[in-house]
Design a protein around this motif. Structure first.
Motif, PDB file in Angstrom:
ATOM      1  N   VAL A 131      34.571 148.404  -0.807  1.00 44.26           N
ATOM      2  CA  VAL A 131      33.679 147.994   0.278  1.00 44.26           C
ATOM      3  C   VAL A 131      33.147 149.229   0.979  1.00 44.26           C
ATOM      4  O   VAL A 131      33.733 150.307   0.934  1.00 44.26           O
ATOM      5  CB  VAL A 131      34.411 147.083   1.271  1.00 44.26           C
ATOM      6  CG1 VAL A 131      34.761 145.766   0.622  1.00 44.26           C
ATOM      7  CG2 VAL A 131      35.672 147.747   1.828  1.00 44.26           C
ATOM      8  N   THR A 137      36.060 140.168  -6.883  1.00 38.76           N
ATOM      9  CA  THR A 137      35.172 140.946  -7.740  1.00 38.76           C
ATOM     10  C   THR A 137      35.734 141.035  -9.156  1.00 38.76           C
ATOM     11  O   THR A 137      36.930 141.215  -9.338  1.00 38.76           O
ATOM     12  CB  THR A 137      35.006 142.384  -7.190  1.00 38.76           C
ATOM     13  OG1 THR A 137      34.479 142.317  -5.879  1.00 38.76           O
ATOM     14  CG2 THR A 137      34.087 143.203  -8.075  1.00 38.76           C
ATOM     15  N   ALA A 154      40.224 142.627  -6.894  1.00 37.36           N
ATOM     16  CA  ALA A 154      39.176 143.214  -7.721  1.00 37.36           C
ATOM     17  C   ALA A 154      39.750 143.317  -9.127  1.00 37.36           C
ATOM     18  O   ALA A 154      40.630 144.145  -9.390  1.00 37.36           O
ATOM     19  CB  ALA A 154      38.771 144.584  -7.201  1.00 37.36           C
ATOM     20  N   LYS A 207      36.988 145.501  -2.700  1.00 38.82           N
ATOM     21  CA  LYS A 207      36.068 144.373  -2.600  1.00 38.82           C
ATOM     22  C   LYS A 207      36.686 143.169  -3.312  1.00 38.82           C
ATOM     23  O   LYS A 207      36.664 143.061  -4.547  1.00 38.82           O
ATOM     24  CB  LYS A 207      34.724 144.745  -3.223  1.00 38.82           C
ATOM     25  CG  LYS A 207      33.613 143.728  -3.005  1.00 38.82           C
ATOM     26  CD  LYS A 207      32.347 144.152  -3.755  1.00 38.82           C
ATOM     27  CE  LYS A 207      31.821 145.490  -3.266  1.00 38.82           C
ATOM     28  NZ  LYS A 207      30.562 145.872  -3.981  1.00 38.82           N
TER      29      LYS A 207
END
Length: 462
Positions: free
Chosen positions: A462, A401, A125, A398
């Motif tokens: 997430v 990203t 991320a 996540k």
């Protein structure tokens, strides 16, 4: 009837000192039910943190935040309004000397400086909208590590172990793996501040042994045990006379921890159980010595979290420049820094994932600020706290990203501004800790890592 402390102070065996250590740390921790014997506020996503600290400030526009418009204005006066810089030696617009390319299914663009880390972008991320309140190294380092630009506050590693403790009684909960350079601000970046001293970072060198006097000089374990028991008794007698004393209590705890480390640390440093392929992947056979150094630190960080150490921080090796702080000779300096860290970091991510440990480990990469998109002099970049890049990988993150953005020159944040307090809040959140509830009473108020600030970055989770 003797008090509990008096009874333990008079105990003549190792059990007394071990029990004292346990109870002292338990009594010292009063963070709303957290601590060595407590439970997280929420279900944790990760058990450990590895912070890859890029001391000096990597350039965002040369690594993870491509800005093609810099090529158009290269060498010309910078077309946007500028803020005062550290040295105010403003040159023209400076295009990145390196090309960017899209990687992975996510198509995140990464500079050719990081060809190995780029292969793992789908696990990253990338936060392109970091900011700092300080443009000078020492204050910015304190801010990055402690949430305050002033000296004397606890490091995020100390807060983490204060709240959650360590899962290994034979190793410190907070370990700093030193690549060889002391950052501006010194050891106060890793200190416990007003928290009990037992929670400060333990500095390990890259060499073996990593800690001085880790191997006993006594002829027998019994002789050393006898000395430690005597020290504990003498320290406890002092405590009984003068009352509770954090330095004395922490000394007793550290005596016992050091004793247990004499068996745990040699095992940690013995890489005989690692395959030749693993050593090769981490760069321990690399022709460039700084790559070997950082590769060893990355491998040791995996071995530490494997053994339950809660927070591990890595500092950069000496590549002949002033860390990532390239006020001149940007190309040579950043290339050498990246050569030192790129392969080892990629190996760490791959190794954690292969062993099923990435899901339980949070890896954080970044420095105290970024660098200007215009030149300092002719071929360097000055400090830039107004917009820079950090990234996270691991459990609860996540992957693939990109969060936030800087302007078209990579100078200032224009979308989803992230402050250091937000970074700290997110790290604690992934560990299962509510940053608003992890507090310590000091100077008449409940202190915390994020002070009265901080928001969890849910969009990258997430």
């Amino acid at each position: 009837m003797p008090s509990r402390r008096q009874w333990l102070g008079q105990a003549a065996c190792g059990f007394g000192a071990v029990a004292l250590n346990w109870m002292l740390q338990r009594d010292a921790v009063a963070a709303d039910g957290l601590g060595l014997l407590g439970a997280p506020h929420a279900s944790p996503k990760v058990r450990s943190v590895i912070f890859l600290y890029m001391d000096g400030g990597p350039s965002q526009v040369d690594t993870f935040d491509p800005k093609p418009l810099l090529n158009k204005y290269d060498g010309q006066p910078f077309p946007a309004e500028t803020e005062p810089t550290q040295f105010n030696n403003l040159g023209g617009t400076l295009a990145s000397p390196w090309k960017f390319q899209k990687y992975g299914q996510s198509g995140i663009e990464v500079s050719e400086l990081f060809p190995n880390v780029a292969k793992h972008v789908d696990d990253l991320a990338v936060i392109r909208s970091m900011t700092s309140n300080f443009s000078e190294h020492t204050n910015a380092n304190y801010f990055l590590h402690t949430g305050s630009g002033l000296q004397g506050r606890p490091s995020m590693g100390a807060w983490t172990t204060y709240g959650l403790g360590s899962e290994n009684d034979n190793l410190p909960g907070f370990v700093v793996l030193n690549g060889g350079l002391i950052p501006p601000g010194g050891l106060d970046n890793f200190n416990s501040g007003f928290l009990p001293a037992a929670f400060q970072g333990s500095i390990f060198a890259a060499s073996d042994p990593p800690v001085a006097n880790i191997r006993s000089r006594d002829k027998s374990p019994a002789a050393q045990r006898s000395k430690l028991d005597l020290l504990s008794k003498l320290d406890q007698l002092t405590i009984d006379q003068v009352g509770t004393n954090d330095q004395m209590e922490s000394a007793i705890a550290n005596y016992e921890l050091a004793y247990r480390m004499q068996s745990a640390v040699p095992d940690l440093m013995d890489l005989a159980d690692e395959t030749p392929q693993t050593l090769e992947e981490y760069g321990l056979n690399h022709e460039y010595n700084p790559t070997q150094t950082f590769g060893r630190l990355c491998l040791l960080s995996r071995r530490l979290v494997e053994r339950g150490v809660r927070f591990v921080e890595l500092t950069v090796p000496n590549v002949g420049h002033d860390r990532w702080d390239q006020h001149s000779n940007l190309k040579d300096g950043h290339e050498k820094n990246c050569l030192a860290v790129d392969q080892p970091i990629a190996a760490l991510l791959a190794d954690l994932k292969r062993r099923g440990m990435l899901d339980s480990t949070l890896v954080v990469w970044g420095g105290e600020f970024g660098r200007t998109p215009f030149a300092q002099g002719k071929n360097g970049r000055d400090h830039n706290p107004f917009g820079f890049t950090m990234w996270m990988a691991g459990g609860g993150v996540k992957g693939g990203t990109v969060y936030g953005s800087t302007d078209e020159f990579g100078y200032k944040v224009v979308e989803n501004r992230v402050e250091m307090h937000d970074l700290h809040a997110t790290i604690l959140h992934l560990l299962g800790v509510d940053h608003r509830r992890l507090t310590f009473r000091f100077s008449g108020r409940d202190m915390r890592l994020t002070d009265v600030h901080g928001h969890v970055l849910h969009d990258i989770l997430v």
